[in-house]
Enzyme design. Sequence first.
Site, mmCIF file in Angstrom:
data_model
loop_
_atom_site.group_PDB
_atom_site.id
_atom_site.type_symbol
_atom_site.label_atom_id
_atom_site.label_comp_id
_atom_site.label_asym_id
_atom_site.label_seq_id
_atom_site.Cartn_x
_atom_site.Cartn_y
_atom_site.Cartn_z
ATOM 1 N N ASP A 1 -9.513 0.353 1.721
ATOM 2 C CA ASP A 1 -8.550 -0.136 2.712
ATOM 3 C C ASP A 1 -9.038 0.253 4.111
ATOM 4 O OD1 ASP A 1 -6.249 -1.141 3.842
ATOM 5 O OD2 ASP A 1 -5.065 0.664 3.461
ATOM 6 N N GLU B 1 -9.295 4.117 -2.343
ATOM 7 C CA GLU B 1 -8.065 3.840 -3.075
ATOM 8 C C GLU B 1 -8.388 3.114 -4.380
ATOM 9 O OE1 GLU B 1 -4.811 2.172 -0.861
ATOM 10 O OE2 GLU B 1 -5.521 2.966 1.056
ATOM 11 N N ASP C 1 0.852 -1.187 0.000
ATOM 12 C CA ASP C 1 0.000 0.000 0.000
ATOM 13 C C ASP C 1 0.891 1.242 0.000
ATOM 14 O OD1 ASP C 1 -2.347 1.444 -0.032
ATOM 15 O OD2 ASP C 1 -2.675 1.309 2.133
ATOM 16 N N GLU D 1 -10.672 3.961 3.441
ATOM 17 C CA GLU D 1 -9.676 4.654 2.635
ATOM 18 C C GLU D 1 -10.045 4.428 1.176
ATOM 19 O OE1 GLU D 1 -5.736 3.487 4.058
ATOM 20 O OE2 GLU D 1 -5.840 5.113 5.532
ATOM 21 N N TYR E 1 1.446 2.409 15.649
ATOM 22 C CA TYR E 1 2.228 2.587 14.415
ATOM 23 C C TYR E 1 3.680 3.013 14.629
ATOM 24 C CZ TYR E 1 2.370 7.722 13.842
ATOM 25 O OH TYR E 1 2.642 9.045 13.959
ATOM 26 N N TYR F 1 1.195 5.671 -0.428
ATOM 27 C CA TYR F 1 0.694 6.831 0.323
ATOM 28 C C TYR F 1 0.925 8.026 -0.590
ATOM 29 C CZ TYR F 1 0.364 9.706 4.672
ATOM 30 O OH TYR F 1 0.008 10.587 5.665
ATOM 31 N N HIS G 1 -3.969 13.996 0.563
ATOM 32 C CA HIS G 1 -4.190 13.116 1.715
ATOM 33 C C HIS G 1 -3.027 13.219 2.703
ATOM 34 C CE1 HIS G 1 -5.200 9.684 4.187
ATOM 35 N NE2 HIS G 1 -4.048 9.111 3.891
HETATM 36 MN MN MN Z 1 -4.339 2.535 2.746
#
Ligand code: MN
Length: 425
Positions: A242, A210, A135, A208, A253, A137, A142
């Site tokens: 997502d 996407e 994935d 999300e 995280y 970014y 965003h």
């Molecule tokens: Mn994502």
Amino acid sequence: MLIIPNNPSLKSWITVNKDSDFPIQNLPFGIFKTDGLKPRTGVAIGDYVLDLAAVSKLGYFNDLRFDTQVFSKPFLNDFIALGQPVWRAVRQRVSDLLNAANAELRDNSNAQKKVLLALKDVQMMMPVKVGDYTDFYSSIDHATNMGKMLRDPANALLPNWKYIPVGYHGRASSIVVSGANFRRPKGQQKPAGVETPVFGPTKLLDIELETAFIIGKPTQLGESVTTSQAGDHIFGMVLFNDWSARDIQSWEYVPLGPFLAKNFVSVISPWVVTLDALEPYRVEGYKQEPEVFPYLQYTGKKNIDINLEVFIESKGTQAFKICSSNYKYMYWTMEQQLAHHTVNGCNINVGDLMASGTISGPDEGSFGSMMELTWRGTKPIQLPDGSERKFINDGDTVIVKGFAQKNGVRIGFGECKSTVIAATL
Ligand code: MN
């Protein structure tokens, strides 16, 4: 030289409504089954699916000289592995068979009965067996929004963002096809102002918006793909939701990135739209400053004008649009993502899935997550039934749609739909 069948003047003998996602110019590939038919490859046309296993049984692919058994497999991987010349030849042949000027199927109602099914009568399956999932970014709006909310409004983008198409390795096992119901995930969270973490169902369940692309040509370990080669390694695109748990994410995280906040479920649309079908919708991308490293430079129009929409449908109400974004807002292109992914020699395989990251545009109505749309819950969205949403509630169905449109031709993706059910006690 093969003609790619995207000419706006093409017409099918099958009636296709003007607002259909699947005109003869699209011809996306998917896997479907029915009570009587095992999973197999289909191509969407209007409100129908063309059964490629049945088409090959009738001999319509005989001149193409490949093993048509691939169309009776439960995933597209073996078909995709035959290579781009075969995908293109099959798509061209299907285009010819469906063309209004071609009598082969048009005037053979017996054959039609064997190869055409109503879309409403089939069950769509996962189109590919996903090996590895990455994935990215790559939407600047965003990344800027998230930086403003979670870090420093004055320095929203991290210093690496304009140099690296930032990404992480995700988990393939929990990628499911549109139509899924899933339980609200549980996990550790540490709400603001609380000393120690708590455990329970996520309170900040988010979407999300996407897209994802599917790898069509593998590389060997040690090999790198250039931005100009990248297109040959991409079979096509799908919509991708997502699902994310923001409270679990913010606690877990650091320092290694997303883990359980992201891997409980992600949903894809069942029809894989080929890059050939999307080619007429290519547009210029953002000007990239500072200049990117040579391995990330590219020429030509590499962004794609694809309208992206998100709807919430709650019990007893109609689907309500909460977001209109566009794939053209991507800062990093698919070609750059793939070049970056392989620059260190990391190999890729047929069926790997690479997602864009949340796609937000510059306007508030174009943000691709609830986190951004409600600005971390401070500006709730009003639904038609009078209820409010800061994040996604139990019982909510989220539908992602996407389509490119020009010269009267609409290349659509269908739906990417999923429903949240309450967590177990
Ligand atoms: Mn994502």
